[in-house]
Design a protein around this motif. Structure first.
Motif, PDB file in Angstrom:
ATOM      1  N   THR A  83    -110.718 -64.484   5.742  1.00 15.57           N
ATOM      2  CA  THR A  83    -112.037 -64.467   6.372  1.00 15.57           C
ATOM      3  C   THR A  83    -113.032 -63.728   5.486  1.00 15.57           C
ATOM      4  O   THR A  83    -112.755 -62.614   5.036  1.00 15.57           O
ATOM      5  CB  THR A  83    -111.973 -63.770   7.750  1.00 15.57           C
ATOM      6  N   GLU A  84    -114.170 -64.344   5.218  1.00 14.62           N
ATOM      7  CA  GLU A  84    -115.244 -63.702   4.464  1.00 14.62           C
ATOM      8  C   GLU A  84    -116.288 -63.195   5.443  1.00 14.62           C
ATOM      9  O   GLU A  84    -116.904 -63.978   6.175  1.00 14.62           O
ATOM     10  CB  GLU A  84    -115.873 -64.687   3.480  1.00 14.62           C
ATOM     11  N   LEU A  85    -116.448 -61.878   5.476  1.00 14.05           N
ATOM     12  CA  LEU A  85    -117.344 -61.223   6.417  1.00 14.05           C
ATOM     13  C   LEU A  85    -118.506 -60.575   5.688  1.00 14.05           C
ATOM     14  O   LEU A  85    -118.442 -60.291   4.480  1.00 14.05           O
ATOM     15  CB  LEU A  85    -116.602 -60.149   7.212  1.00 14.05           C
ATOM     16  N   LEU A  86    -119.572 -60.296   6.427  1.00  6.23           N
ATOM     17  CA  LEU A  86    -120.670 -59.474   5.955  1.00  6.23           C
ATOM     18  C   LEU A  86    -120.805 -58.329   6.943  1.00  6.23           C
ATOM     19  O   LEU A  86    -121.316 -58.495   8.046  1.00  6.23           O
ATOM     20  CB  LEU A  86    -121.962 -60.298   5.888  1.00  6.23           C
ATOM     21  N   VAL A  87    -120.288 -57.154   6.534  1.00  4.22           N
ATOM     22  CA  VAL A  87    -120.245 -55.997   7.421  1.00  4.22           C
ATOM     23  C   VAL A  87    -121.439 -55.103   7.112  1.00  4.22           C
ATOM     24  O   VAL A  87    -121.492 -54.464   6.047  1.00  4.22           O
ATOM     25  CB  VAL A  87    -118.927 -55.232   7.255  1.00  4.22           C
ATOM     26  N   ARG A  88    -122.401 -55.086   8.006  1.00  2.92           N
ATOM     27  CA  ARG A  88    -123.631 -54.310   7.842  1.00  2.92           C
ATOM     28  C   ARG A  88    -124.261 -54.545   6.469  1.00  2.92           C
ATOM     29  O   ARG A  88    -124.640 -53.629   5.745  1.00  2.92           O
ATOM     30  CB  ARG A  88    -123.367 -52.820   8.058  1.00  2.92           C
ATOM     31  N   GLY A  89    -124.310 -55.850   6.088  1.00  2.64           N
ATOM     32  CA  GLY A  89    -124.956 -56.234   4.855  1.00  2.64           C
ATOM     33  C   GLY A  89    -124.062 -56.236   3.637  1.00  2.64           C
ATOM     34  O   GLY A  89    -124.458 -56.734   2.577  1.00  2.64           O
ATOM     35  N   ALA A  90    -122.842 -55.689   3.738  1.00  2.08           N
ATOM     36  CA  ALA A  90    -121.932 -55.613   2.592  1.00  2.08           C
ATOM     37  C   ALA A  90    -120.824 -56.643   2.747  1.00  2.08           C
ATOM     38  O   ALA A  90    -120.230 -56.771   3.828  1.00  2.08           O
ATOM     39  CB  ALA A  90    -121.338 -54.214   2.471  1.00  2.08           C
ATOM     40  N   PRO A  91    -120.500 -57.426   1.674  1.00  6.06           N
ATOM     41  CA  PRO A  91    -119.421 -58.415   1.767  1.00  6.06           C
ATOM     42  C   PRO A  91    -118.052 -57.756   1.926  1.00  6.06           C
ATOM     43  O   PRO A  91    -117.782 -56.688   1.363  1.00  6.06           O
ATOM     44  CB  PRO A  91    -119.524 -59.176   0.448  1.00  6.06           C
ATOM     45  N   PHE A  92    -117.191 -58.405   2.727  1.00  4.62           N
ATOM     46  CA  PHE A  92    -115.836 -57.879   2.950  1.00  4.62           C
ATOM     47  C   PHE A  92    -114.891 -59.060   3.156  1.00  4.62           C
ATOM     48  O   PHE A  92    -115.152 -59.934   3.985  1.00  4.62           O
ATOM     49  CB  PHE A  92    -115.814 -56.971   4.182  1.00  4.62           C
ATOM     50  N   ASN A  93    -113.822 -59.101   2.360  1.00  2.33           N
ATOM     51  CA  ASN A  93    -112.812 -60.164   2.481  1.00  2.33           C
ATOM     52  C   ASN A  93    -111.596 -59.625   3.227  1.00  2.33           C
ATOM     53  O   ASN A  93    -110.990 -58.633   2.812  1.00  2.33           O
ATOM     54  CB  ASN A  93    -112.384 -60.664   1.103  1.00  2.33           C
ATOM     55  N   HIS A  94    -111.246 -60.313   4.309  1.00  3.69           N
ATOM     56  CA  HIS A  94    -110.093 -59.884   5.113  1.00  3.69           C
ATOM     57  C   HIS A  94    -109.014 -60.962   5.076  1.00  3.69           C
ATOM     58  O   HIS A  94    -109.303 -62.144   5.277  1.00  3.69           O
ATOM     59  CB  HIS A  94    -110.517 -59.643   6.566  1.00  3.69           C
ATOM     60  N   ARG A  95    -107.797 -60.536   4.799  1.00  6.47           N
ATOM     61  CA  ARG A  95    -106.667 -61.459   4.777  1.00  6.47           C
ATOM     62  C   ARG A  95    -105.592 -60.968   5.739  1.00  6.47           C
ATOM     63  O   ARG A  95    -105.332 -59.767   5.817  1.00  6.47           O
ATOM     64  CB  ARG A  95    -106.090 -61.596   3.371  1.00  6.47           C
ATOM     65  N   ASP A  96    -104.978 -61.926   6.419  1.00  6.30           N
ATOM     66  CA  ASP A  96    -103.962 -61.588   7.424  1.00  6.30           C
ATOM     67  C   ASP A  96    -102.870 -62.635   7.381  1.00  6.30           C
ATOM     68  O   ASP A  96    -103.157 -63.830   7.251  1.00  6.30           O
ATOM     69  CB  ASP A  96    -104.613 -61.544   8.816  1.00  6.30           C
ATOM     70  N   SER A  97    -101.616 -62.204   7.436  1.00 10.62           N
ATOM     71  CA  SER A  97    -100.510 -63.163   7.423  1.00 10.62           C
ATOM     72  C   SER A  97     -99.478 -62.793   8.464  1.00 10.62           C
ATOM     73  O   SER A  97     -99.268 -61.615   8.774  1.00 10.62           O
ATOM     74  CB  SER A  97     -99.858 -63.218   6.036  1.00 10.62           C
ATOM     75  N   ASN A  98     -98.851 -63.811   9.030  1.00  9.08           N
ATOM     76  CA  ASN A  98     -97.795 -63.625  10.032  1.00  9.08           C
ATOM     77  C   ASN A  98     -96.747 -64.707   9.853  1.00  9.08           C
ATOM     78  O   ASN A  98     -97.056 -65.824   9.401  1.00  9.08           O
ATOM     79  CB  ASN A  98     -98.361 -63.710  11.456  1.00  9.08           C
ATOM     80  N   THR A  99     -95.523 -64.384  10.210  1.00 15.47           N
ATOM     81  CA  THR A  99     -94.439 -65.366  10.271  1.00 15.47           C
ATOM     82  C   THR A  99     -93.823 -65.310  11.655  1.00 15.47           C
ATOM     83  O   THR A  99     -93.483 -64.238  12.149  1.00 15.47           O
ATOM     84  CB  THR A  99     -93.364 -65.077   9.212  1.00 15.47           C
ATOM     85  N   LEU A 100     -93.728 -66.457  12.293  1.00 15.38           N
ATOM     86  CA  LEU A 100     -93.154 -66.543  13.633  1.00 15.38           C
ATOM     87  C   LEU A 100     -91.802 -67.237  13.540  1.00 15.38           C
ATOM     88  O   LEU A 100     -91.682 -68.314  12.959  1.00 15.38           O
ATOM     89  CB  LEU A 100     -94.083 -67.331  14.568  1.00 15.38           C
ATOM     90  N   THR A 101     -90.792 -66.595  14.115  1.00 14.78           N
ATOM     91  CA  THR A 101     -89.418 -67.088  14.041  1.00 14.78           C
ATOM     92  C   THR A 101     -88.944 -67.484  15.427  1.00 14.78           C
ATOM     93  O   THR A 101     -89.085 -66.705  16.383  1.00 14.78           O
ATOM     94  CB  THR A 101     -88.482 -66.020  13.462  1.00 14.78           C
ATOM     95  N   LEU A 102     -88.392 -68.669  15.545  1.00 21.86           N
ATOM     96  CA  LEU A 102     -87.892 -69.163  16.828  1.00 21.86           C
ATOM     97  C   LEU A 102     -86.658 -68.375  17.239  1.00 21.86           C
ATOM     98  O   LEU A 102     -85.691 -68.289  16.492  1.00 21.86           O
ATOM     99  CB  LEU A 102     -87.545 -70.656  16.709  1.00 21.86           C
ATOM    100  N   VAL A 103     -86.668 -67.775  18.422  1.00 22.11           N
ATOM    101  CA  VAL A 103     -85.523 -67.010  18.914  1.00 22.11           C
ATOM    102  C   VAL A 103     -84.922 -67.630  20.166  1.00 22.11           C
ATOM    103  O   VAL A 103     -83.872 -67.179  20.631  1.00 22.11           O
ATOM    104  CB  VAL A 103     -85.925 -65.554  19.197  1.00 22.11           C
ATOM    105  N   ALA A 104     -85.559 -68.679  20.739  1.00 22.04           N
ATOM    106  CA  ALA A 104     -85.029 -69.355  21.929  1.00 22.04           C
ATOM    107  C   ALA A 104     -85.627 -70.750  21.984  1.00 22.04           C
ATOM    108  O   ALA A 104     -86.731 -70.973  21.495  1.00 22.04           O
ATOM    109  CB  ALA A 104     -85.388 -68.583  23.196  1.00 22.04           C
ATOM    110  N   PRO A 105     -84.906 -71.720  22.548  1.00 20.71           N
ATOM    111  CA  PRO A 105     -85.454 -73.074  22.658  1.00 20.71           C
ATOM    112  C   PRO A 105     -86.676 -73.078  23.567  1.00 20.71           C
ATOM    113  O   PRO A 105     -86.789 -72.240  24.474  1.00 20.71           O
ATOM    114  CB  PRO A 105     -84.293 -73.881  23.254  1.00 20.71           C
ATOM    115  N   PRO A 106     -87.599 -73.997  23.357  1.00 22.40           N
ATOM    116  CA  PRO A 106     -88.815 -74.048  24.184  1.00 22.40           C
ATOM    117  C   PRO A 106     -88.495 -74.428  25.615  1.00 22.40           C
ATOM    118  O   PRO A 106     -87.546 -75.161  25.890  1.00 22.40           O
ATOM    119  CB  PRO A 106     -89.665 -75.106  23.494  1.00 22.40           C
ATOM    120  N   ARG A 107     -89.283 -73.896  26.534  1.00 25.16           N
ATOM    121  CA  ARG A 107     -89.146 -74.234  27.951  1.00 25.16           C
ATOM    122  C   ARG A 107     -90.385 -74.968  28.403  1.00 25.16           C
ATOM    123  O   ARG A 107     -91.509 -74.616  28.015  1.00 25.16           O
ATOM    124  CB  ARG A 107     -88.963 -72.972  28.795  1.00 25.16           C
TER     125      ARG A 107
END
Length: 368
Positions: A83-107
């Protein structure tokens, strides 16, 4: 939301997966990926733009967003968000990562369970469209009888007792259609029976010469015995209710005279299906059932009559052989109507000793 290993299939039920560690620094996605997809949005884009509230515009404005989703061979899936943000006039790049692992069959969620159960009861696949709900018009039975329940005024004594009231009350009730049986329908026919054979092959599908009438005259003719020689009765277009056993030659004869027809059963007429077709195809919401006695009795025993209007004349028949208001064939003589209550809604004096009795009928659905 529980993750289903098939591509992009999820169902909203309580979480059943583990969430990987969160970080604001770039994290490498698994190498053993089998599919990847990206979602992007950019400020000012007319297709996938970004909007903000006044506060976010001033303090944390988002200019660009990108989400890369990767589906992995081990059944997990990962996302990398930039995400490219402008925080109070200053540029800020935010990166976020997640991994989701299946632990049970879907219901299945509760709604999906209901939909699947309904599909199973209807004998169809869960992903097929549901069957259309049958709709029933409001059904009023209107008859004119002597004090002993007979319906042929020519046999009544004294003669001429209120015989001119039927059409007046018929018009007052203002039905979208009226229905009669084969025997009564034959009295209106002007033609001869259609040829017994035909080289033309016609599908067993409903056929309509007209769909724009104010009122329709419906005739039950299961085996196609009536040759009409006309296409309307008193200006009301005729609609014949048939079974699929009717020969092609009869269908050709009806089409040739501009008489509409519908199919409501293979060998016997299904009255519930008949009402549904009339409602769905012709918009019939108010139907008048007007005899003869066998047709009236069939509707009564099917639990389809909502209201009974009886014009009662000060006369008697007093002899055998005349039809009754409600009757049956020999085969149906042991079948009883599922009536649970009849309420006298009103009594109206029409003059000359003639009464109009209006009853509301309650049917026991469980007894049908």
């Amino acid at each position: 939301m529980s993750y289903h290993p098939r591509l992009l299939q999820c169902s909203p039920s309580p979480p059943t997966f583990s969430l990987g560690p969160r970080t604001s620094r770039p994290t490498a996605l698994p190498i053993s990926a089998r599919f990847a997809a990206s979602v992007t949005a950019k400020r000012g884009d007319t297709a996938y733009g970004i909007c903000s509230t006044n506060f976010l515009e001033q303090a944390f404005r988002t200019d660009r967003y990108r989400c890369d989703i990767t589906f992995n061979d081990d059944g997990s899936w990962s996302c990398l968000i930039e995400t490219e943000l402008l925080v109070r006039g200053a540029p800020f790049n935010h990166r976020d990562s997640n991994t989701l692992t299946l632990v049970a069959p879907p219901r299945l969620n509760p709604l999906a369970v209901i939909v699947n159960d309904r599909a199973r009861r209807e004998g169809r696949r869960p992903d097929s469209p549901p069957r259309r709900i049958r709709m029933k018009p409001y059904v009023i039975c209107l008859m004119h009888s002597s004090l002993d329940g007979r319906t042929h005024p020519s046999r009544w004594r004294p003669k001429g007792a209120g015989v001119d009231w039927f059409e007046k009350i018929h018009d007052e009730l203002a039905g979208d259609a009226w229905v009669i049986g084969r025997v009564t329908g034959s009295e209106f026919a002007k033609g001869k029976p259609y040829p017994a054979t035909s080289s033309e092959r016609l599908p067993r599908e409903n056929w309509f010469a007209r769909r724009d009438a104010k009122t329709y005259g419906v005739v039950l003719d299961a085996r196609g015995k009536i040759g009409w020689g006309r296409s309307d009765i008193g200006g009301d277009p005729i609609v014949v209710v048939l079974t699929e056993s009717v020969p092609d030659s009869h269908l050709a004869g009806l089409r040739g005279e501009g008489v509409s027809y519908i199919f409501a059963g293979e060998a016997e007429i299904d009255l519930t299906l008949t009402l549904d077709i009339l409602n769905h195809e012709l918009g019939v919401k108010r139907l008048l059932v007007e005899g003869g006695g066998v047709a009236n009795g069939a509707f009564l025993r099917a639990g389809l009559i909502d209201e009974f209007n009886l014009i009662l004349s000060p006369a008697v028949d007093g002899a055998r052989g005349a039809p009754f208001v409600f009757d049956s064939t020999e085969a149906d003589s042991d079948q009883r109507a599922p009536l649970s209550a009849m309420t006298l809604e009103s009594t109206r004096q029409l003059g000359g000793g003639v009464l109009l009795l209006r009853y509301l009928i309650q049917n026991d659905a469980a007894a049908r």
